[in-house]
Each structure stands twice: as C-alpha cells, then as structure tokens.
Write a protein that holds these residues in place. Sequence first.
Motif, short mmCIF file in Angstrom:
data_model
loop_
_atom_site.label_atom_id
_atom_site.label_comp_id
_atom_site.label_asym_id
_atom_site.label_seq_id
_atom_site.Cartn_x
_atom_site.Cartn_y
_atom_site.Cartn_z
N VAL A 1 -47.46 25.50 -69.13
CA VAL A 1 -45.42 24.93 -69.39
C VAL A 1 -45.94 24.11 -70.53
N ASN A 2 -46.92 23.31 -71.12
CA ASN A 2 -46.48 23.08 -72.31
C ASN A 2 -46.43 23.67 -73.38
N ALA A 3 -46.73 24.91 -73.46
CA ALA A 3 -46.66 26.14 -74.38
C ALA A 3 -45.21 26.84 -74.44
N VAL A 4 -44.48 26.81 -72.72
CA VAL A 4 -43.32 27.09 -72.97
C VAL A 4 -41.66 25.96 -73.74
N ASN A 5 -42.20 24.39 -73.45
CA ASN A 5 -41.86 24.10 -74.03
C ASN A 5 -41.44 23.61 -75.15
N ARG A 6 -43.14 24.23 -76.06
CA ARG A 6 -42.74 23.92 -77.28
C ARG A 6 -42.13 24.76 -77.45
N ALA A 7 -42.21 26.27 -77.50
CA ALA A 7 -41.34 27.59 -77.59
C ALA A 7 -40.06 27.37 -78.01
N LEU A 8 -39.75 26.49 -76.62
CA LEU A 8 -38.15 26.55 -76.11
C LEU A 8 -37.74 25.20 -76.90
N GLY A 9 -38.83 24.28 -76.62
CA GLY A 9 -37.87 22.80 -77.12
C GLY A 9 -37.14 22.59 -76.14
N SER A 10 -38.16 22.99 -75.25
CA SER A 10 -37.45 22.93 -73.32
C SER A 10 -37.98 21.13 -73.22
N SER A 11 -37.68 20.35 -71.95
CA SER A 11 -38.68 19.96 -71.34
C SER A 11 -38.44 20.32 -70.06
N LEU A 12 -39.34 20.41 -69.19
CA LEU A 12 -38.87 21.76 -68.60
C LEU A 12 -40.31 21.63 -67.26
N THR A 13 -39.99 20.72 -65.70
CA THR A 13 -40.81 20.09 -65.01
C THR A 13 -41.20 19.87 -64.12
N ASP A 14 -39.80 20.95 -64.11
CA ASP A 14 -40.15 21.48 -62.29
C ASP A 14 -40.44 22.95 -61.93
N LEU A 15 -42.26 22.72 -61.53
CA LEU A 15 -42.82 24.30 -61.35
C LEU A 15 -42.52 25.04 -60.24
N PRO A 16 -42.33 26.55 -60.10
CA PRO A 16 -43.31 27.42 -61.03
C PRO A 16 -41.99 27.82 -61.77
N LEU A 17 -41.94 28.02 -63.34
CA LEU A 17 -41.00 28.08 -64.19
C LEU A 17 -40.84 29.56 -64.61
N THR A 18 -40.01 29.72 -62.92
CA THR A 18 -39.05 31.55 -62.97
C THR A 18 -38.38 31.72 -63.68
N ILE B 1 -36.19 29.19 -66.64
CA ILE B 1 -36.37 29.31 -67.89
C ILE B 1 -34.12 30.08 -68.49
N VAL B 2 -34.48 31.08 -67.82
CA VAL B 2 -32.65 31.73 -68.65
C VAL B 2 -31.42 30.04 -68.46
N GLU B 3 -31.64 29.32 -67.50
CA GLU B 3 -31.18 27.75 -67.58
C GLU B 3 -31.54 27.02 -68.08
N ALA B 4 -32.63 26.35 -68.30
CA ALA B 4 -32.65 26.02 -69.34
C ALA B 4 -32.80 26.41 -71.05
N VAL B 5 -32.82 27.60 -71.27
CA VAL B 5 -32.06 27.94 -73.00
C VAL B 5 -30.71 27.57 -72.81
N ALA B 6 -29.27 28.04 -71.83
CA ALA B 6 -28.51 27.36 -71.71
C ALA B 6 -28.40 26.33 -71.53
N ASP B 7 -29.01 25.65 -70.70
CA ASP B 7 -28.35 24.02 -71.40
C ASP B 7 -28.67 23.43 -72.73
N LEU B 8 -29.80 24.14 -73.44
CA LEU B 8 -30.48 23.96 -74.63
C LEU B 8 -28.79 23.85 -75.57
N LYS B 9 -28.47 25.12 -75.29
CA LYS B 9 -27.60 25.62 -75.76
C LYS B 9 -25.72 24.55 -76.26
#
Lengths: 746, 176, 294
Positions: A716-733, A737-745
């Motif tokens: 999860v830390n690697a995914v968050n570092r890769a995307l600059g996201s703050s995903l904390t609700d596992l599993p990262l389906t 992830i797609v939703e998080a990317v959309a939110d980051l935009k």
Amino acid sequence: MDKRSYNYIGKNIIRCDAADKVQGRFLYLSDEPFPNALVGVILMSPHANATVRSIDVSEAIGIEGVEILTYLDIPSVKYNSGEWFPGQEDFPDETILTGHARHVGDRIALVMAETEEKARKARDLVRVEYEIMPAVTVLETAADMAGTLHEDGEKSFEGSLCYGDIDQAFSAAAYIESDTIATPKVHHAAMETHSVLAIPRPGNVIEVRTPCQITFGVQHSIAQVLKIPLSKIRVIKANMGGTFGGKQEVVFEVLCAWAANKLKRPVFINTTREETILSTRTRAAVKGKVETAVDAEGLILGRRFELTVDAGAYLTGTKKLMIAMGKKASRLYRIPALSYTGSVVRTSTTPAGACRGYGSPQIHTITEIHTDLMCRRLGFDPVGFRLKNLLKEFEEDLSGGANIGKARVIECLKRGAESFGWEENITPKVSRGRFFTGIGFACCTHGNGYYKTKYHDFSNMSLKILEDGSAILRASIHELGSGATTALAQIVGEVTGIDVSKITVTETDTQFTSYDSGCQASRVIYVCGECARLVSEAAVKMLTQEASKLLDKPVRFSQGSLVCEGKRLEIGGTVREIMKKRRVSIEANFEHRPEMNPASFGVHFAEVTVDKLTGLVKINRYLAVHDIGQAINESFVRGQIYGGIQMGIGMALCEELPYDSNGMPKARNFDKYHLINAPDMPDSEIILIEDGEPGGPFGAKSIGEISTVPVSAAIVNAVNRALGSSLTDLPLTPAKIVEAVADLKK
Amino acid sequence: MNEGSNGNKELTMIVGVIFLKIELKVNGKLRRAEVEASERLIDLLRQKLGLVSVKEGCGAGECGACTVLMDGEAVCSCVVPAFQTDGHDILTVDGLEENGELDVIQQSFIDCDAVQCGFCTPGMIMSAKALLIKNPSPSREEIRTALAGNICRCTGYTQIINAVETAAERIGECRR
Amino acid sequence: MKGLFAPQSIKEFLALLAECGKNEKHLIAGGTDWLIKTRGNLSEEAVLFDLSKMPELRGIENKESFLRLGSMETMTSIHSSGVIRLHATALSDAAASMGSVQIRNRATVGGNLANASPAADTPSALAVLGASAVVFSLSGRRVLSVEEVLGPCPNKNTLSDSDIIMEFCIPLRKEYVSAFKKIGSRSEVSIARVNMAVSARYEDGNFSDARVFIGTLGSAAKRCPSAETALSMETSLREQSFKDALCEFAGQMIPGRSTLPYKKSALMALAEDLLEMLEERGRASEKSGEKSHG
C-alpha cells in the motif's frame, strides 16, 4: 558452538513427509473413509439473521440410513470457540447448532448418511421456514443493532490499554497526525477444506481426529459442552492441508463429537469450499483511527488508537485478538505514551477468529500506512523517521510486556534499504502516461510465545533413544505443513548426534503426548524447539550417566558421540547394553517453561507499477528482510516468507469477503474470491539476519506468522508513493485505485 | 428412453438411477466403471477407483488441486463429466512413477522444497507434467502461466516454480 | 435424467432430438459450466446430449474465403492454431486469455457462446470478426451472425435447447487486423470486468471499416458504432475520440451502475492497448508483405 560446525542446524534437510506428498500418498481426513462412519453435512442458514420458525425433517429422515440432529436436540451450553483452556472466560455466545441463524452459513442441523452424497441429497429435503430479521453488516451501527442478533444484551466488547502520560504527550507535540484505516475480512484459504472425525471408543472415550492447531483446546471445548471429563476425550491431530489460523479455533469439532457420542457411531463431517468460506472463520476486519504525537525532530511522543474490530456473528476469540493488537502496538517503536481503545462488535457475517499473525497484520498495517502518510505530510524521510524511533536490542516493552530481546529491526531496515536501492528509487516514475512506479516498505514485529502475557506457555516432551540408536521425540506438535516436525528432528539430531533420518517426531495426541500450549502465538520454534533441545540434552545426560555406570568408567558426550577413554561408543549398542544389563530405558522427560518472549522483526520492501486506468498493480520487485535469530532450516524459513508474501499481497490488493446490505456474501468460492496466483507473484529476494536470540534453540525465533505481517503495508505504501495518493481502505481493488486517481485530478 | 436407442452409450438402471458404462485408461490400465450422468471425473477417480491423490479444493475448476491429465492435457477433474472420459486416457500423480522411481518432477519438488502442506501438490505436479510434455524447456514466465490455475496458499509458488525449472533442466541434461 | 446420447453426427443428433420430444434437453460440450450448474439437481426429465463424439463439430480449416471453426474446438486448440492467429487474431487473443490451462483445455468456442455469460471472452471476438454460426435444429440448418445469436438480453441468447451450433464461419478479410483484450482482477485466470474486440482495415497507419465489440456491459458483446467511426479518424484525433466514444457508450449501456466509473476507465486502458496492438499488427503485416486477415 561455532555455527559453521553445525551438522543439522541451518541445513536444508528435506522434510520428512515430502516423498509421500509428491506421490499423493499423504492422506488427509477426507481421503480415508472411516468404517461404518456416518458422513455428516451441515444444513446451513441461507439468511444472515433469521430465526427458524419451523423445521420439517420428515421427508429426509424417511430415507433409510439417514440421521438428522437439529438445533432442537442440542445441549443448551454456550461456548466460545476461541477459548482454549478452562477458565479463560471468553464470553460464550455460540451453540453447536442454532435456531437463530446469525450469518449465512450458520449451523441449523447436521444431516448424516452412509455417504456424503446421500447426506447432501437428504439435506436438500429438509424444509426450514425462517423469520427473517435485518442483517447487521455495518461496523459503525453494529453495536446499536446488537439486540437483533444476540439475546445476551451485549452491545460490544471493549478493551483498552494505556501507559505513560498520553495527554501530556499530545499537548507537547509539535505535530499531531491521524489517519483512518481499514483492513479487510479475509478467507484463510487453506487448500484443504474443513473436516473432522469423531469415534466413540470403549470406556466412554470419544476420539476426535481433526486437522487442528491446539488439541488440548479442542479437548477443553468438547468437555465443556458435552460435560464429560477431559480424560474421556482423546483428540488426535490429523494430517493438515493448511490452516493459517483457520483451524485454530474449534469449528465443527464439538458438534461432531456430540453427534458421535449421541448416536454411538463414528461421525465424519466434511465441507465444500463454499461451506468452509461461509461457516468457519475469517480474518477479523478492523477499522479505526490512529493518531500520533511527534516532536519537531520526528520523535514519537505518543500514539492513540481507536479501533473497531468485526467479530462476525459470534465473539469467538476476537476480543482476545483485539487486546493482542493493542499489546503489539508498543513492541516496534519507542512510544513513551500510548492509549489503545478497542471495541469488538458482532455482525451477521461469518465469524472471525485467529488468522496468521493474530492481529499483527491488522495493527502493523494500520500503523505502517499511517507512518508513511504522516512522514509525507510532515516532510520526514520515512526511513530516517523509523530509524529514530525503532526499538533497540533488549529495550523494555513500555506496556509491561516481555523484554524485546535481541532486536535487529534497525539492521533489517538499514540492510534492506541498501540492498533494495531505496535512496536511488525513491522518486516515482511515470511511463507511457498511465503507468506509475513507486516503492514502499513497512516494518513489523511479532512475538515468540505467551510468556509474560495472560496465558500460560510451556511444553512437555520426552525423548526416547531406542536400542538401535534411533530416537523418538514424543511431543505435542501440530505439523501444519511448515515443517515443524522436521525442524524439531534437526534440533534433536544436532544435540544427540543421531542422524535426522533416524529421528521420529510425533504429533499431538492428547492421550499419549504431554501438555503443550498448542500451535499458536508463534511459539513452536522458540518454545517447543527449545524444549526439544533441552529434552535432548537431558536424554544425552541420562545416556552418559547410564553408560558410565554400565562400563564403570567415565563416559562423556562430545560432538555428537559417546566417548569412553578416548574411544567412540556406538549409541545403539550402548543403549542395548544399558537396557539388558541395567534394566533402564533411555527416555528423558522435560518440561520447558520459557522465561523470555522476545520479538521477531521483519522489514519488507516492494516496488510496484500501478496502471492508473485499470487500477491493476504489478509488483516488480520485492525484498523481505527478517530478524530470525537463527534459521533451523533455511529452506523452510524461505518457504514461510514466500507464502507470507502471497497472503499479504492478497490482503493488500484483492482478498476480501464482502457482503451486501442483506448480509449475503458476495464471494462464495475461488471464482469471486481471488488469491494471488503464480503469474502475479513476484520473485522475492530474502535477507535473513541471524544473530542468535537468547532463549531460542540455537538462537532461533519465529517466522511463520511474522512473514505476512508487513506485506500489505509495504504494498500500500508503494502504491501511495507511486500515485501520490492516500489510500487507506484495504484491499486496494482496481476500482478504488481508479477512483483515487480521479480524486487526485480534482 | 429405452436401452438401445441411446446412441453409443450403454445405460443400466439401478434403483431408479441411470448409470452409464464407460471404459477408460487410468494410469495405463484399462478400467471399466458405471457412472451417473452428473458424476464428476474426480468422484470416479477418488471414490470408485480409490485414487485419493486427486484432491478437491473448490469443486469449481478454480484451484487446480484436482488436476489430472486427460490425453496428456491438464484438466480439472472436478469439472469434467465422468462419462466424457469414456475411451480416454487419464493420468494421475499415482501413475508418474516408473519402475519404482519417482518422476523427475516429483524428485525436483522434493529437492527444491516445493511442498508444504501438500494438498495442492499432486495437482501442481500434474500441471507441471502437462507443461513439460509440451514444452520441455519453459521460461519462468511460461511456468507461471502453466501453473496459473493451481492455487497454493503455503509456498507463494517460488519454490514450486524453482522445482519445475529444475525438472526441466534435469530433463535437458538427460537428453544431452 | 431420462437418458444420455452421444450422437456421432448431426444427422444422428437430429434423429435423437426428434425422439425426445418436449423433454428438457442438455447439450454438453466441455461440460465445465454444465457440471457446476446441474450437479446434484439434474431433473428427472432431462435428456443429455454429449457433443464430444461428433467429428462434424471439430476442425479448423482455411476455406479460402472464410475460416471454418468447429464449435467443439477448445480454447487451447484455437489459441495454438497458426491459422487462427493469422486470420482471426482477436479470437486467438480471446481464447488465450480465458481461464487457466485446465479450463482452456476443456472450454469450447461453441459452449462459450451458447452459455450466454455476459463476461464470456470469445463472443466479442467472434462478433468483431463478423463470424456466423451454423446452427441445426429440427427445422433444419440456419446461418446466424454471432450478433443474432447473442441477441439483446443479458444472460440468455436466442438459441433454444434444441439448437446445436455446428460450426462458425469467419470471413477472411485481407488487409484487416484485429485484437482482443480483457481486464480482470488478476493478470491471468480471471473473469473479465471489461473486454473488447476490435477489427479494422489497416493501411499506412490508418484504420477504416472498423468493428468494435465490448463485452460485459450487460451482455457478452455489444457493438459500439461511434467507436468504430472514431477509429477511422486521423491519427492525431483518433485515440481520444475512440476513448470518448467508448465512455459515452458505456454510460448509455449501464447508466447509473456503480461499476460504471471503473468500466469507463478500464475501457480507456483497453482503447490504448488495443490501438497499440492493432498498429503493431498492422505494421508487421505490411512489413511481411503477407497481408493478414481480420
């Protein structure tokens, strides 16, 4: 003793059952039908929360040879499946069958016939009318809805742990950071589904054969419900096709023993994958807030937890687990003040229970994701921050737990960071617009037994050296597939000089092997292994003394041999003479009561590439560094770690047991419940730090459970570092992830 | 439907249940069996022929524990109708040994410590066997793909993949 | 169960079919889905037909203007066929991406279509290639396009339980390239969340006469005309227009569905990947001089 001169320790001895297993000759319970046994299948509730209005078994019972026992027939005793010793006082809220189904898969009746097929057909003919009540599926409202699920008036089960001046810590903090993190409900997915066999024996003894982890715990549970003495219950650990904690609590054992006792016939209960998923145990889902007070330099001043733990339909061992999570929070970093509040709620889902790591994967996933996000927000280097706060060797556990022991977590982190190229790869990379590559890591700890906890921890074994020079270690071991019996044989071989191929290590049989606290709490190598070493020493001492008496000359034991006046004595011949002439058999007994419970540590690193359009995560590189004291069998250790990684990736990315709002499970088999398969598994690198842990056999400590603990957070830390996201609700389906990317935009 | 008008399948009726007589080769030996229509190959192998090396892990073709070879190709015996094996050749892990010697894959699984609880092992070995029959020198990626339908919870696959690689190398050495 | 037949020819099949009248009929190809569905609850009136002994349902042949593909050919035989890879590349992709080796060894192309699962992989590939199915029933032989077989409804198709798919005819279209890809939750052995098949005429980096079929938007294969138009656009506009068209289409097919945002995103990924595959294949075939076909 110089490590390099070991004969067996650290060597890749082939496991004793490997040949049988590759030939398909290693038989599990369901492979060997027991003569004259009734095969039982469980009539399971199709509803999440429903009372049985009526049950009509007339048609099914009309079939010749069919026997049916329902919730109307059972003893009223309530029990808790997570209680493994009398008087532990785990809140009892479960019965062996029930007229109030509290989850899909709850046990209403046991339908038996001479074949499984016939039993299944008969089961289809049982008519049950249910009164359906609302399902309890949301953690946040579960306590308020408790009354619809249980009649015992308990809304939730609270626990807390507190030390230091937490208010002072937070008021003195330069920074206070918090995150809310959720870990999923996970299926153990041992490839062998659950089964159990109970046989009534003469003398009113009930024999139960079960692939379990705590035979003496099974014995206790059966005694409690059937109200018969422990001495009349014989529990034999059956060959085990994997467990991962799923077979640690009793599930069908009590029901099976009761049915066999009642019908005076052997009863074998078997389950399909769907039945195992729906009606056994799961990893407990956890959701909650962690908050850390940090000073300006990045030293942790205090940490607060407020967690809710999902027990599923019955409390099971989940309160124990919730407390264990709190106890583990102070054993990785130096946290001067800590406040831990946990609340266990019951929901109308499959009951939770023990699962590899017993709360460690949950608590360390929560803190390690939080630590990374906190470092990012505060501008701290995540490696530097941890190095400052990680425990050093022989530090005390500030919560009052056992001393931390020869901790090598700092070495794990330093060597891992260097080997993985942490510094060089810290900047995320983007390729072809949508592929984001980043790295992450996580630290963790886990225990080595129960010493200095509320539970007793000891093991009693005997070693018999036979008249041909071979040996039997009579021990209450539960071989789960990890190679424990072979590892113990290596320990015995190292001490006695007896060839490992001539050593047999028994598994547990409550009638013939001595007490042991069971295969739990990562205690087997550290406690049972040390017991094996000590009983071997005792046997050698006895042999030496008896040989001296026999020959009336000083005999000593040196480098695996008996030596008398410079001459090597053959062990078998000496034992024979002792038996014939002195009428003494060489059998030593030893009870080992550990006085230490050090921590094992691990730091895992992952490099992932996230496809921001598909949300799929590919693990490019993986490194696991473990402080294990000493590998008894390096190949076994590696095998545990690879397997732990597989399980942890699943928890991070795809494994979860979701339910709809009616409490209907969305995953009932491996078509919807996806485990990581071979194409998605990285080729992991492993570094073992072996500095010898005091109190463990030849310096060894635990690996099986801890190997899965840091995995999810590292990913999860690697995914968050890769995307600059703050995903904390596992599993990262992918969808999350797609939703998080959309939110980051945005 | 009366007997005789049933294509080429011979049916018998035993207490109201229709059985089909089939003849197949299992581990090199000709076997005859009577099977029900919705009987699975795994039931035929385990219950009627006693080949309990064939494990059931999911019953849905998703875990591969029940993998056997049918005419040299890996299949999940839990999703093959038993009647469709009439006239076909089935190989289970029991049939791998030759003259009391383990198959090179079995030996490699032992040597590479590719076995833990052992439940997935027979199926895993059969998938590896099918791969090496077709492709005696597969890449690691090809091995992964060949084993994609075999789930293992214990090993993380690494030592299993090592074992298949080792078996392929040993086969290569023998041929040289 | 009333009986089980293993006819050896279509003729014999039809004769047996006539005999069993109104009884419930089960046509069993690879048997995988059938066993999972019917095990333990096979009705007493059911009549079973084992299709595994009919040579007419087998074979992969190049018939000059079209490819003949027997309905009982397995995913393994399809993706290992050079003829299919060359002339029906999308189908080869789809067959290779389905299930595990074990399942591919059993699953048949006819069964995959007849089963009418909205997540099936080969129907969208067959549809994009313009394949037609040769179907026999008591009323005789008829030829239906794969789209006609699929029909408009999810989880069911337009075939009855007395229809047998004998074979597929896939037209050979020179200068056409095709590709299929799916996105599941694992890289291998996974049910498709979204899948898509594309075919188009390729010339000097440009596409024309495209066909685009998307699976899993409520049914096994839905044609997306706006995406087809977008593919023919000039290269600078093509990719974005293609993506836009797909997303808009998904919004029309499954409006308000919770999975829609993910499916849109995954379709964009498929758009990128398939375009890349098609261009690569187009360039390769131009280079080799040997024009491949749809």
